[in-house]
Write a protein that holds these residues in place. Structure first.
Motif, PDB file in Angstrom:
ATOM      1  N   LEU A  48       0.803  -1.217   0.000  1.00 28.89           N
ATOM      2  CA  LEU A  48       0.000   0.000   0.000  1.00 28.89           C
ATOM      3  C   LEU A  48       0.843   1.277   0.000  1.00 28.89           C
ATOM      4  N   LEU A  49       1.892   1.321   0.817  1.00 24.51           N
ATOM      5  CA  LEU A  49       2.643   2.558   0.992  1.00 24.51           C
ATOM      6  C   LEU A  49       3.373   3.022  -0.263  1.00 24.51           C
ATOM      7  N   PRO A  50       4.157   2.174  -0.932  1.00 22.57           N
ATOM      8  CA  PRO A  50       4.822   2.660  -2.160  1.00 22.57           C
ATOM      9  C   PRO A  50       3.833   3.145  -3.220  1.00 22.57           C
ATOM     10  N   GLN A  51       2.711   2.468  -3.345  1.00 22.38           N
ATOM     11  CA  GLN A  51       1.686   2.886  -4.308  1.00 22.38           C
ATOM     12  C   GLN A  51       1.109   4.236  -3.910  1.00 22.38           C
ATOM     13  N   LEU A  52       0.844   4.439  -2.635  1.00 23.23           N
ATOM     14  CA  LEU A  52       0.316   5.707  -2.149  1.00 23.23           C
ATOM     15  C   LEU A  52       1.302   6.842  -2.390  1.00 23.23           C
ATOM     16  N   LEU A  53       2.572   6.609  -2.081  1.00 25.47           N
ATOM     17  CA  LEU A  53       3.589   7.643  -2.260  1.00 25.47           C
ATOM     18  C   LEU A  53       3.755   8.007  -3.730  1.00 25.47           C
ATOM     19  N   ARG A  54       3.681   7.010  -4.587  1.00 28.19           N
ATOM     20  CA  ARG A  54       3.876   7.228  -6.022  1.00 28.19           C
ATOM     21  C   ARG A  54       2.655   7.891  -6.666  1.00 28.19           C
ATOM     22  N   ASP A  55       1.468   7.386  -6.379  1.00 30.92           N
ATOM     23  CA  ASP A  55       0.265   7.816  -7.089  1.00 30.92           C
ATOM     24  C   ASP A  55      -0.398   9.064  -6.506  1.00 30.92           C
ATOM     25  N   GLU A  56      -0.212   9.309  -5.228  1.00 37.17           N
ATOM     26  CA  GLU A  56      -0.977  10.366  -4.570  1.00 37.17           C
ATOM     27  C   GLU A  56      -0.143  11.563  -4.117  1.00 37.17           C
ATOM     28  N   ASP A  57       1.156  11.621  -4.460  1.00 34.86           N
ATOM     29  CA  ASP A  57       2.019  12.740  -4.076  1.00 34.86           C
ATOM     30  C   ASP A  57       1.994  12.960  -2.561  1.00 34.86           C
ATOM     31  N   VAL A  58       2.389  11.926  -1.844  1.00 34.15           N
ATOM     32  CA  VAL A  58       2.389  11.945  -0.384  1.00 34.15           C
ATOM     33  C   VAL A  58       3.808  11.722   0.108  1.00 34.15           C
ATOM     34  N   ASP A  59       4.180  12.426   1.163  1.00 31.92           N
ATOM     35  CA  ASP A  59       5.491  12.294   1.791  1.00 31.92           C
ATOM     36  C   ASP A  59       5.370  11.362   2.994  1.00 31.92           C
ATOM     37  N   ALA A  60       6.338  10.499   3.213  1.00 32.68           N
ATOM     38  CA  ALA A  60       6.292   9.550   4.329  1.00 32.68           C
ATOM     39  C   ALA A  60       7.222   9.993   5.448  1.00 32.68           C
ATOM     40  N   VAL A  61       6.711   9.910   6.666  1.00 33.21           N
ATOM     41  CA  VAL A  61       7.449  10.242   7.881  1.00 33.21           C
ATOM     42  C   VAL A  61       7.337   9.044   8.808  1.00 33.21           C
ATOM     43  N   ALA A  62       8.470   8.582   9.325  1.00 33.65           N
ATOM     44  CA  ALA A  62       8.460   7.448  10.256  1.00 33.65           C
ATOM     45  C   ALA A  62       8.684   7.963  11.669  1.00 33.65           C
ATOM     46  N   LEU A  63       7.865   7.526  12.601  1.00 38.10           N
ATOM     47  CA  LEU A  63       8.032   7.867  14.006  1.00 38.10           C
ATOM     48  C   LEU A  63       8.973   6.847  14.625  1.00 38.10           C
ATOM     49  N   CYS A  64      10.071   7.323  15.213  1.00 38.34           N
ATOM     50  CA  CYS A  64      11.108   6.454  15.781  1.00 38.34           C
ATOM     51  C   CYS A  64      11.291   6.769  17.259  1.00 38.34           C
ATOM     52  N   GLU A  65      11.986   5.887  17.927  1.00 42.09           N
ATOM     53  CA  GLU A  65      12.369   6.151  19.313  1.00 42.09           C
ATOM     54  C   GLU A  65      13.382   7.286  19.341  1.00 42.09           C
TER      55      GLU A  65
END
Length: 116
Positions: A48-65
């Motif tokens: 789901l995520l790679p498709q969302l980032l590619r098709d919908e112009d969305v930036d991904a942010v990961a929450l880390c410790e």
């Protein structure tokens, strides 16, 4: 999770297929019914995520410790796209973390205290 998503006006909650059933009666009760109001999609986040980032112009942010040296604190993040997705609990997944442009942490007063 769904109460927070509703409070922030999230468009959709993406749930990995390994998550519990969001429509279980206890989940509905704990979410105060928000799970019925906030749209959600379940499936493999690796798909789901790679498709969302590619098709919908969305930036991904990961929450880390906050002990992770590669993270910047959320309040210090200088720029972020107007459409973004936040990954919570993906620290061990190398493929998902590779999709993320930013890795952020929430600064806490007491070290070692979990937000979960």
């Amino acid at each position: 999770l769904f109460r927070v998503a509703a409070a922030f006006g999230v468009d959709v909650v993406l749930l990995d297929s390994s998550c519990g059933d969001p429509f279980h009666r206890r989940s509905v009760r704990v979410s105060m019914g928000q799970v019925l109001r906030v749209p959600c999609a379940m499936g493999s986040l690796e798909e789901l995520l790679p498709q969302l980032l590619r098709d919908e112009d969305v930036d991904a942010v990961a929450l880390c410790e906050d002990e992770d040296e590669s993270c910047v604190y959320l309040d210090k993040l200088s720029t972020i796209h107007h459409r973004w997705v936040c990954l919570i609990g993906a620290e061990g997944n190398v493929d998902l973390m590779a999709c993320c442009r930013h890795r952020v942490a929430i600064q806490k007063v007491a070290k070692g205290v979990s937000l979960g």
